[in-house]
Motif scaffolding. Structure first.
Motif, PDB file in Angstrom:
ATOM      1  N   ALA A 120       0.829  -1.207   0.000  1.00 15.19           N
ATOM      2  CA  ALA A 120       0.000   0.000   0.000  1.00 15.19           C
ATOM      3  C   ALA A 120       0.859   1.251   0.000  1.00 15.19           C
ATOM      4  O   ALA A 120       0.554   2.222  -0.698  1.00 15.19           O
ATOM      5  CB  ALA A 120      -0.934  -0.004   1.210  1.00 15.19           C
ATOM      6  N   ILE A 121       1.937   1.235   0.772  1.00 12.77           N
ATOM      7  CA  ILE A 121       2.828   2.394   0.812  1.00 12.77           C
ATOM      8  C   ILE A 121       3.436   2.631  -0.562  1.00 12.77           C
ATOM      9  O   ILE A 121       3.597   3.771  -1.003  1.00 12.77           O
ATOM     10  CB  ILE A 121       3.908   2.199   1.902  1.00 12.77           C
ATOM     11  CG1 ILE A 121       3.246   2.182   3.284  1.00 12.77           C
ATOM     12  CG2 ILE A 121       4.967   3.295   1.824  1.00 12.77           C
ATOM     13  CD1 ILE A 121       4.159   1.752   4.392  1.00 12.77           C
ATOM     14  N   SER A 122       3.750   1.554  -1.277  1.00 11.25           N
ATOM     15  CA  SER A 122       4.315   1.676  -2.630  1.00 11.25           C
ATOM     16  C   SER A 122       3.359   2.369  -3.594  1.00 11.25           C
ATOM     17  O   SER A 122       3.795   2.942  -4.593  1.00 11.25           O
ATOM     18  CB  SER A 122       4.664   0.290  -3.186  1.00 11.25           C
ATOM     19  OG  SER A 122       5.695  -0.295  -2.434  1.00 11.25           O
ATOM     20  N   ARG A 123       2.077   2.332  -3.323  1.00 12.32           N
ATOM     21  CA  ARG A 123       1.100   2.984  -4.201  1.00 12.32           C
ATOM     22  C   ARG A 123       0.971   4.483  -3.907  1.00 12.32           C
ATOM     23  O   ARG A 123       0.353   5.208  -4.677  1.00 12.32           O
ATOM     24  CB  ARG A 123      -0.275   2.317  -4.045  1.00 12.32           C
ATOM     25  CG  ARG A 123      -0.315   0.906  -4.610  1.00 12.32           C
ATOM     26  CD  ARG A 123      -1.735   0.358  -4.676  1.00 12.32           C
ATOM     27  NE  ARG A 123      -2.392   0.265  -3.389  1.00 12.32           N
ATOM     28  CZ  ARG A 123      -2.321  -0.776  -2.560  1.00 12.32           C
ATOM     29  NH1 ARG A 123      -1.603  -1.830  -2.892  1.00 12.32           N
ATOM     30  NH2 ARG A 123      -2.978  -0.767  -1.414  1.00 12.32           N
ATOM     31  N   ASP A 124       1.563   4.948  -2.817  1.00  4.22           N
ATOM     32  CA  ASP A 124       1.508   6.367  -2.473  1.00  4.22           C
ATOM     33  C   ASP A 124       2.565   7.113  -3.283  1.00  4.22           C
ATOM     34  O   ASP A 124       3.700   6.651  -3.424  1.00  4.22           O
ATOM     35  CB  ASP A 124       1.761   6.548  -0.973  1.00  4.22           C
ATOM     36  CG  ASP A 124       1.577   7.982  -0.529  1.00  4.22           C
ATOM     37  OD1 ASP A 124       0.439   8.330  -0.166  1.00  4.22           O
ATOM     38  OD2 ASP A 124       2.562   8.743  -0.565  1.00  4.22           O
ATOM     39  N   ASN A 125       2.218   8.266  -3.822  1.00  5.50           N
ATOM     40  CA  ASN A 125       3.112   9.026  -4.703  1.00  5.50           C
ATOM     41  C   ASN A 125       4.415   9.459  -4.046  1.00  5.50           C
ATOM     42  O   ASN A 125       5.394   9.713  -4.743  1.00  5.50           O
ATOM     43  CB  ASN A 125       2.391  10.262  -5.239  1.00  5.50           C
ATOM     44  CG  ASN A 125       1.322   9.893  -6.233  1.00  5.50           C
ATOM     45  OD1 ASN A 125       1.375   8.835  -6.843  1.00  5.50           O
ATOM     46  ND2 ASN A 125       0.342  10.759  -6.385  1.00  5.50           N
ATOM     47  N   ALA A 126       4.457   9.562  -2.737  1.00 12.56           N
ATOM     48  CA  ALA A 126       5.667  10.030  -2.066  1.00 12.56           C
ATOM     49  C   ALA A 126       6.714   8.929  -1.905  1.00 12.56           C
ATOM     50  O   ALA A 126       7.881   9.221  -1.641  1.00 12.56           O
ATOM     51  CB  ALA A 126       5.313  10.596  -0.694  1.00 12.56           C
TER      52      ALA A 126
END
Length: 196
Positions: A120-126
């Protein structure tokens, strides 16, 4: 209407913890019957000090209108959550009674819950597009740095006051529950507070 009164130690949790609570309430079907009040922040040392958690819990409960339950969420840091948590829980029960509230310690840090769903974190733009899953996310020391090390640019680092609530809304809470026993306890305690 039942009210949950969160008490937290970090600035980021002021916005992030209600996100997680609401997500659990929606998943369990209790969202319509529970109001989550704005969290209050207090230093960990003040809460651990004799009389600290008791005074704050009593004050927050008096300020709430109606059927209020206290939910204290702290980082365990390097303390043993299985020792500190029950000690604080006992003190809270002595002050408010057995049904007055609960204490949950995130093993290491709140961010350890977040890093348990690296996909899920990998899907965040940052953050970088492919972050490797941790076999034991609660064992990661300095999860804030772990998140900062995985941002896309060196100029940007993880900031709890900016990122914590967004990531709390992004992670799959069922994955977090499976991978982090302390989050599973948090989930069960939220359910317990709403069922009393």
């Amino acid at each position: 209407m039942r009210q949950i009164v969160p008490i937290v130690e970090g600035h980021g949790e002021l916005h992030a913890l209600p996100v997680l609570i609401h997500r659990i309430l929606e998943t369990t079907g209790a969202a319509a019957s529970v109001q989550v009040l704005k969290p209050v922040r207090e230093h960990r040392g003040t809460l651990l000090r004799p009389g600290g958690i008791e005074r704050l819990a009593q004050a927050r409960r008096r300020k709430a209108k109606g059927d209020a339950r206290i939910l204290v969420v702290l980082d365990a840091d390097d303390d043993c959550s299985a020792t500190v948590g029950p000690q604080l829980q006992h003190r809270l029960e002595q002050e408010l009674g057995a049904q007055g509230g609960t204490v949950v310690l995130a093993v290491r840090e709140y961010e350890n819950w977040l890093i348990s769903d690296a996909a899920a974190i990998s899907r965040d733009n940052a953050f970088r597009d492919s972050i490797r899953e941790q076999s034991n996310p609660e064992a990661v020391r300095d999860a804030k740095r772990w998140l900062s090390d995985r941002t896309k640019t060196r100029r940007y680092s993880y900031d709890p006051t900016i990122d914590q609530a967004r990531l709390s809304g992004l992670v799959d809470i069922s994955v977090v529950r499976q991978r982090c026993p302390s989050f599973d306890k948090f989930w069960r305690e939220v359910e317990h507070l709403t069922a009393l």
